[in-house]
Design a protein around this motif. Structure first.
Motif, PDB file in Angstrom:
ATOM      1  N   ILE A 121      13.494  28.339 -81.735  1.00 47.66           N
ATOM      2  CA  ILE A 121      14.091  29.602 -82.160  1.00 47.66           C
ATOM      3  C   ILE A 121      13.178  30.291 -83.165  1.00 47.66           C
ATOM      4  N   GLY A 122      12.924  31.561 -82.916  1.00 47.57           N
ATOM      5  CA  GLY A 122      12.221  32.396 -83.879  1.00 47.57           C
ATOM      6  C   GLY A 122      13.140  33.516 -84.333  1.00 47.57           C
ATOM      7  N   ALA A 123      12.865  34.074 -85.501  1.00 44.38           N
ATOM      8  CA  ALA A 123      13.661  35.190 -85.999  1.00 44.38           C
ATOM      9  C   ALA A 123      12.744  36.208 -86.647  1.00 44.38           C
ATOM     10  N   ALA A 124      12.974  37.473 -86.313  1.00 44.69           N
ATOM     11  CA  ALA A 124      12.219  38.567 -86.927  1.00 44.69           C
ATOM     12  C   ALA A 124      13.209  39.510 -87.575  1.00 44.69           C
ATOM     13  N   GLY A 125      12.917  39.891 -88.825  1.00 43.68           N
ATOM     14  CA  GLY A 125      13.835  40.759 -89.551  1.00 43.68           C
ATOM     15  C   GLY A 125      13.148  41.997 -90.075  1.00 43.68           C
ATOM     16  N   PHE A 126      13.842  43.123 -89.966  1.00 42.73           N
ATOM     17  CA  PHE A 126      13.323  44.430 -90.350  1.00 42.73           C
ATOM     18  C   PHE A 126      14.104  44.943 -91.556  1.00 42.73           C
ATOM     19  N   CYS A 127      13.397  45.259 -92.656  1.00 41.88           N
ATOM     20  CA  CYS A 127      14.047  45.800 -93.851  1.00 41.88           C
ATOM     21  C   CYS A 127      15.178  44.854 -94.291  1.00 41.88           C
ATOM     22  N   TRP A 128      16.440  45.260 -94.170  1.00 44.48           N
ATOM     23  CA  TRP A 128      17.603  44.427 -94.492  1.00 44.48           C
ATOM     24  C   TRP A 128      17.477  43.063 -93.812  1.00 44.48           C
ATOM     25  N   PHE A 153      14.739  43.336-100.381  1.00 45.28           N
ATOM     26  CA  PHE A 153      15.542  42.367-101.143  1.00 45.28           C
ATOM     27  C   PHE A 153      14.896  40.992-101.288  1.00 45.28           C
ATOM     28  N   VAL A 154      13.685  40.803-100.769  1.00 43.64           N
ATOM     29  CA  VAL A 154      13.027  39.498-100.850  1.00 43.64           C
ATOM     30  C   VAL A 154      12.329  39.375-102.213  1.00 43.64           C
ATOM     31  N   LEU A 156      10.169  36.844-105.259  1.00 42.12           N
ATOM     32  CA  LEU A 156       9.115  35.830-105.341  1.00 42.12           C
ATOM     33  C   LEU A 156       9.689  34.434-105.181  1.00 42.12           C
ATOM     34  N   ASP A 157      10.847  34.188-105.794  1.00 42.08           N
ATOM     35  CA  ASP A 157      11.466  32.862-105.686  1.00 42.08           C
ATOM     36  C   ASP A 157      11.800  32.515-104.242  1.00 42.08           C
ATOM     37  N   ASP A 158      12.160  33.524-103.450  1.00 41.93           N
ATOM     38  CA  ASP A 158      12.450  33.273-102.034  1.00 41.93           C
ATOM     39  C   ASP A 158      11.216  32.735-101.317  1.00 41.93           C
ATOM     40  N   ILE A 159      10.071  33.330-101.596  1.00 43.39           N
ATOM     41  CA  ILE A 159       8.834  32.918-100.928  1.00 43.39           C
ATOM     42  C   ILE A 159       8.471  31.490-101.299  1.00 43.39           C
ATOM     43  N   ASN A 160       8.760  31.108-102.524  1.00 42.01           N
ATOM     44  CA  ASN A 160       8.498  29.729-102.958  1.00 42.01           C
ATOM     45  C   ASN A 160       9.314  28.704-102.190  1.00 42.01           C
ATOM     46  N   GLU A 161      10.442  29.132-101.614  1.00 43.96           N
ATOM     47  CA  GLU A 161      11.349  28.194-100.949  1.00 43.96           C
ATOM     48  C   GLU A 161      11.158  28.131 -99.439  1.00 43.96           C
ATOM     49  N   ILE A 162      10.297  28.965 -98.898  1.00 46.72           N
ATOM     50  CA  ILE A 162      10.114  29.012 -97.440  1.00 46.72           C
ATOM     51  C   ILE A 162       9.563  27.683 -96.920  1.00 46.72           C
ATOM     52  N   GLU A 172       1.617  49.996 -96.268  1.00 47.31           N
ATOM     53  CA  GLU A 172       0.870  50.426 -97.458  1.00 47.31           C
ATOM     54  C   GLU A 172       1.753  51.263 -98.377  1.00 47.31           C
ATOM     55  N   HIS A 173       2.574  52.125 -97.788  1.00 40.56           N
ATOM     56  CA  HIS A 173       3.401  53.034 -98.573  1.00 40.56           C
ATOM     57  C   HIS A 173       4.862  52.588 -98.481  1.00 40.56           C
ATOM     58  N   ASP A 174       5.246  51.679 -99.338  1.00 39.26           N
ATOM     59  CA  ASP A 174       6.600  51.127 -99.310  1.00 39.26           C
ATOM     60  C   ASP A 174       7.117  51.035-100.742  1.00 39.26           C
ATOM     61  N   MET A 175       8.075  51.867-101.072  1.00 33.77           N
ATOM     62  CA  MET A 175       8.636  51.860-102.419  1.00 33.77           C
ATOM     63  C   MET A 175       9.633  50.728-102.615  1.00 33.77           C
ATOM     64  N   ILE A 176      10.097  50.143-101.520  1.00 42.32           N
ATOM     65  CA  ILE A 176      11.112  49.096-101.610  1.00 42.32           C
ATOM     66  C   ILE A 176      10.469  47.750-101.914  1.00 42.32           C
ATOM     67  N   THR A 177       9.455  47.398-101.135  1.00 41.76           N
ATOM     68  CA  THR A 177       8.646  46.209-101.409  1.00 41.76           C
ATOM     69  C   THR A 177       7.187  46.664-101.415  1.00 41.76           C
TER      70      THR A 177
END
Length: 240
Positions: A121-128, A153-154, A156-162, A172-177
């Protein structure tokens, strides 16, 4: 503000779009499905706030299915995708559609797919959806690989747990992340050789470019297609 960028270019939703079909209940959710359910690998696409009826998202689902996967695009919003409305701004809508609930629903969908004998199983997520697949990636129980595309909503701590192979496709132009945060994600992943990773910042594009592009804009279509190819390459590598 970041929320404003998230709401830009809302798609015209249509339940009739795509080469697949809509099932009323798959793991408890209505879902768009395409590709043979007898395949050994499935990909779950977790939409942005505009939901599973977005035409470009369904086009991508069809493309992933044509590459040899069974594809599921669940309706995580139970028929209530975000519609720009000054009487109910995005923060109010998000109160009723948290990524925590999306994570629980995604687990149910994945458990259903595994119960049908699909081992990979793979999962791809967009924005939310990027946050939802990040949560899935924190354990080896649910997915074999994930792709985040212009995630929201992602932390740094989330990335540490992957725990599983993770690809991050960012704008390149993303005000959210912002790309500065994406580079921090990349730094963290570079210190974790046990987790296979790929991080790419696409020049000249903005948040939402992979599924909210203008189909009449050749450059936009090309940029989205490059990201789609990277997504497919990732799943080809880890799900076959």
């Amino acid at each position: 503000m970041a929320g404003a960028q998230c709401c830009e270019n809302p798609p015209v939703l249509t339940s009739a779009f795509g080469e697949g079909s809509v099932v009323e209940s798959l793991g408890g959710l209505k879902a768009y499905t395409v590709g043979s359910p007898s395949r050994n690998a499935a990909v779950v696409l977790v939409s942005d706030i505009f939901g599973y009826e977005a035409p470009n998202l369904r086009k991508l689902a069809d493309k992933v299915a044509a590459a040899g996967f069974s594809v599921v695009v669940p309706d995580f919003f139970y028929g209530d995708p975000y519609v720009p409305n000054p009487e109910k701004p995005l923060p109010a809508w998000l109160e009723d559609h948290g990524t925590d609930k999306g994570f629980e629903d995604a687990k149910s969908v994945i458990e259903y797919l595994k119960s049908k004998g699909i081992p990979l199983i793979g999962a791809a997520g967009f924005c939310w959806g990027g946050k939802v697949v990040t949560e899935l990636a924190k354990t080896a129980d649910y997915v074999n690989a994930v792709v985040m595309l212009h995630p929201s909503f992602v932390k740094l701590d989330d990335i540490n747990e992957i725990k599983c192979p993770t690809s991050i496709l960012a704008a390149e132009h993303d005000m959210i992340t912002p790309q500065e945060v994406i580079k921090q994600f990349e730094e963290i992943l570079s210190t974790r050789p046990e987790v296979e990773s790929f991080v790419k910042i696409f020049p000249g594009v903005a948040h939402g470019w992979t599924v909210r592009y203008d189909t009449d804009d050749d450059a936009a279509v090309k940029n989205a297609g490059e990201a789609h190819k990277d997504l497919l390459d990732w799943f080809e590598k880890y799900l076959k």
